[in-house]
Write a protein that holds these residues in place. Structure first.
Motif, mmCIF file in Angstrom:
data_model
loop_
_atom_site.group_PDB
_atom_site.id
_atom_site.type_symbol
_atom_site.label_atom_id
_atom_site.label_comp_id
_atom_site.label_asym_id
_atom_site.label_seq_id
_atom_site.Cartn_x
_atom_site.Cartn_y
_atom_site.Cartn_z
ATOM 1 N N THR A 34 0.765 -1.318 0.012
ATOM 2 C CA THR A 34 -0.005 0.090 -0.004
ATOM 3 C C THR A 34 0.868 1.247 -0.186
ATOM 4 O O THR A 34 0.436 2.377 -0.758
ATOM 5 C CB THR A 34 -0.920 -0.061 1.198
ATOM 6 O OG1 THR A 34 -1.628 -1.331 1.305
ATOM 7 C CG2 THR A 34 -1.997 1.149 1.249
ATOM 8 N N ALA A 35 1.883 1.383 0.976
ATOM 9 C CA ALA A 35 2.823 2.299 1.035
ATOM 10 C C ALA A 35 3.462 2.762 -0.468
ATOM 11 O O ALA A 35 3.643 3.732 -1.006
ATOM 12 C CB ALA A 35 3.991 2.237 1.946
ATOM 13 N N ARG A 36 3.959 1.591 -1.304
ATOM 14 C CA ARG A 36 4.430 1.659 -2.423
ATOM 15 C C ARG A 36 3.245 2.024 -3.545
ATOM 16 O O ARG A 36 3.823 3.190 -4.263
ATOM 17 C CB ARG A 36 5.140 0.358 -2.896
ATOM 18 C CG ARG A 36 5.532 0.472 -4.178
ATOM 19 C CD ARG A 36 6.668 -0.915 -4.668
ATOM 20 N NE ARG A 36 5.513 -2.159 -4.599
ATOM 21 C CZ ARG A 36 5.583 -3.102 -3.492
ATOM 22 N NH1 ARG A 36 6.715 -2.813 -2.612
ATOM 23 N NH2 ARG A 36 4.923 -3.974 -3.567
ATOM 24 N N ASN A 37 2.231 1.749 -3.323
ATOM 25 C CA ASN A 37 0.976 2.045 -4.167
ATOM 26 C C ASN A 37 0.874 3.742 -4.203
ATOM 27 O O ASN A 37 0.505 4.473 -5.140
ATOM 28 C CB ASN A 37 -0.087 1.494 -4.194
ATOM 29 C CG ASN A 37 -0.025 0.150 -4.716
ATOM 30 O OD1 ASN A 37 0.935 -0.194 -5.530
ATOM 31 N ND2 ASN A 37 -0.778 -1.122 -4.283
ATOM 32 N N LEU A 38 0.961 4.175 -2.916
ATOM 33 C CA LEU A 38 0.863 5.493 -2.572
ATOM 34 C C LEU A 38 1.583 6.656 -3.349
ATOM 35 O O LEU A 38 1.311 7.749 -3.700
ATOM 36 C CB LEU A 38 0.621 5.907 -1.204
ATOM 37 C CG LEU A 38 -0.610 5.275 -0.503
ATOM 38 C CD1 LEU A 38 -0.335 5.369 1.201
ATOM 39 C CD2 LEU A 38 -1.843 6.218 -0.745
ATOM 40 N N LEU A 39 2.485 6.195 -3.907
ATOM 41 C CA LEU A 39 3.677 6.846 -4.653
ATOM 42 C C LEU A 39 3.437 6.884 -6.034
ATOM 43 O O LEU A 39 3.996 7.585 -6.853
ATOM 44 C CB LEU A 39 5.277 6.325 -4.404
ATOM 45 C CG LEU A 39 5.590 6.535 -2.982
ATOM 46 C CD1 LEU A 39 6.909 5.688 -2.788
ATOM 47 C CD2 LEU A 39 5.726 7.917 -2.295
ATOM 48 N N LYS A 40 2.399 6.055 -6.603
ATOM 49 C CA LYS A 40 2.031 6.127 -7.911
ATOM 50 C C LYS A 40 0.844 6.969 -8.215
ATOM 51 O O LYS A 40 -0.009 6.987 -7.626
ATOM 52 C CB LYS A 40 1.636 4.611 -8.369
ATOM 53 C CG LYS A 40 2.643 3.603 -8.116
ATOM 54 C CD LYS A 40 2.043 2.204 -8.359
ATOM 55 C CE LYS A 40 2.951 1.138 -8.441
ATOM 56 N NZ LYS A 40 2.573 -0.178 -8.510
ATOM 57 N N SER A 41 1.135 7.930 -9.235
ATOM 58 C CA SER A 41 0.166 8.879 -9.617
ATOM 59 C C SER A 41 -1.138 8.266 -10.122
ATOM 60 O O SER A 41 -2.233 8.872 -10.010
ATOM 61 C CB SER A 41 0.878 9.713 -10.902
ATOM 62 O OG SER A 41 0.978 8.818 -12.012
ATOM 63 N N ASP A 42 -1.293 7.056 -10.568
ATOM 64 C CA ASP A 42 -2.396 6.403 -10.755
ATOM 65 C C ASP A 42 -3.255 5.694 -9.679
ATOM 66 O O ASP A 42 -4.289 5.003 -9.949
ATOM 67 C CB ASP A 42 -2.343 5.599 -12.113
ATOM 68 C CG ASP A 42 -1.522 4.283 -11.845
ATOM 69 O OD1 ASP A 42 -0.796 4.320 -10.885
ATOM 70 O OD2 ASP A 42 -1.492 3.446 -12.752
ATOM 71 N N TYR A 43 -2.523 5.628 -8.691
ATOM 72 C CA TYR A 43 -3.257 4.930 -7.629
ATOM 73 C C TYR A 43 -4.257 5.661 -6.594
ATOM 74 O O TYR A 43 -3.708 6.729 -6.129
ATOM 75 C CB TYR A 43 -2.159 4.287 -6.535
ATOM 76 C CG TYR A 43 -2.610 3.667 -5.511
ATOM 77 C CD1 TYR A 43 -3.262 2.166 -5.502
ATOM 78 C CD2 TYR A 43 -2.998 4.091 -4.163
ATOM 79 C CE1 TYR A 43 -3.803 1.603 -4.176
ATOM 80 C CE2 TYR A 43 -3.217 3.363 -2.936
ATOM 81 C CZ TYR A 43 -3.723 2.186 -3.181
ATOM 82 O OH TYR A 43 -4.217 1.618 -2.031
ATOM 83 N N ILE A 44 -5.532 5.277 -6.758
ATOM 84 C CA ILE A 44 -6.356 6.001 -6.007
ATOM 85 C C ILE A 44 -6.794 4.865 -4.577
ATOM 86 O O ILE A 44 -7.166 3.994 -4.827
ATOM 87 C CB ILE A 44 -7.739 6.138 -6.642
ATOM 88 C CG1 ILE A 44 -7.422 6.827 -7.949
ATOM 89 C CG2 ILE A 44 -8.755 6.998 -5.699
ATOM 90 C CD1 ILE A 44 -6.717 8.094 -7.869
ATOM 91 N N PRO A 45 -6.397 5.416 -3.199
ATOM 92 C CA PRO A 45 -6.850 4.875 -2.334
ATOM 93 C C PRO A 45 -7.952 4.557 -1.901
ATOM 94 O O PRO A 45 -8.868 5.340 -2.214
ATOM 95 C CB PRO A 45 -5.960 5.697 -1.156
ATOM 96 C CG PRO A 45 -5.658 6.913 -1.543
ATOM 97 C CD PRO A 45 -5.823 6.571 -3.104
ATOM 98 N N GLY A 46 -8.310 3.397 -1.300
ATOM 99 C CA GLY A 46 -9.835 3.203 -0.748
ATOM 100 C C GLY A 46 -9.746 3.808 0.516
ATOM 101 O O GLY A 46 -9.074 4.723 0.990
ATOM 102 N N GLY A 47 -11.134 3.652 0.977
ATOM 103 C CA GLY A 47 -11.594 4.409 2.263
ATOM 104 C C GLY A 47 -10.811 4.453 3.464
ATOM 105 O O GLY A 47 -10.555 5.461 4.076
#
Length: 70
Positions: A34-47
Motif C-alpha cells: 500500500t505504501a508503494r502504491n501511494l507513490l504512484k500517480s494512478d493509484y487511488i486509495p480506498g476508504g
C-alpha cells in the motif's frame, strides 16, 4: 485516468521532505504494498487508506487527489 494521486509532490512541497515507501510505512503503519502504491500517480486509495493518509499527513483528499478532465 481522470484522477491523479499527487501525495508525493504535495508532501515534498509542503514539508520539504522526500516521501518514499519506507517513510509512508513508518508514518502510517500501512502495509509495504500500500505504501508503494501511494507513490504512484494512478493509484487511488480506498476508504481506510484514504482516512489514514489524511489523518497522519493532515490533508484533505482534494489536496492530493486531483481530477483531470478528459
Amino acid at each position: 485516468m481522470p484522477v491523479k494521486n499527487c501525495l508525493k509532490e504535495v508532501i515534498q512541497e509542503r514539508d520539504n521532505v522526500t516521501l518514499n515507501q519506507y517513510k509512508i510505512e513508518r508514518d502510517t503503519g500501512l502495509a509495504p504494498t500500500t505504501a508503494r502504491n501511494l507513490l504512484k500517480s494512478d493509484y487511488i486509495p480506498g476508504g481506510k487508506t484514504l482516512a489514514t493518509v489524511c489523518k497522519i499527513y493532515n490533508l484533505q483528499p482534494g489536496e492530493f487527489l486531483i481530477w483531470i478532465p478528459d
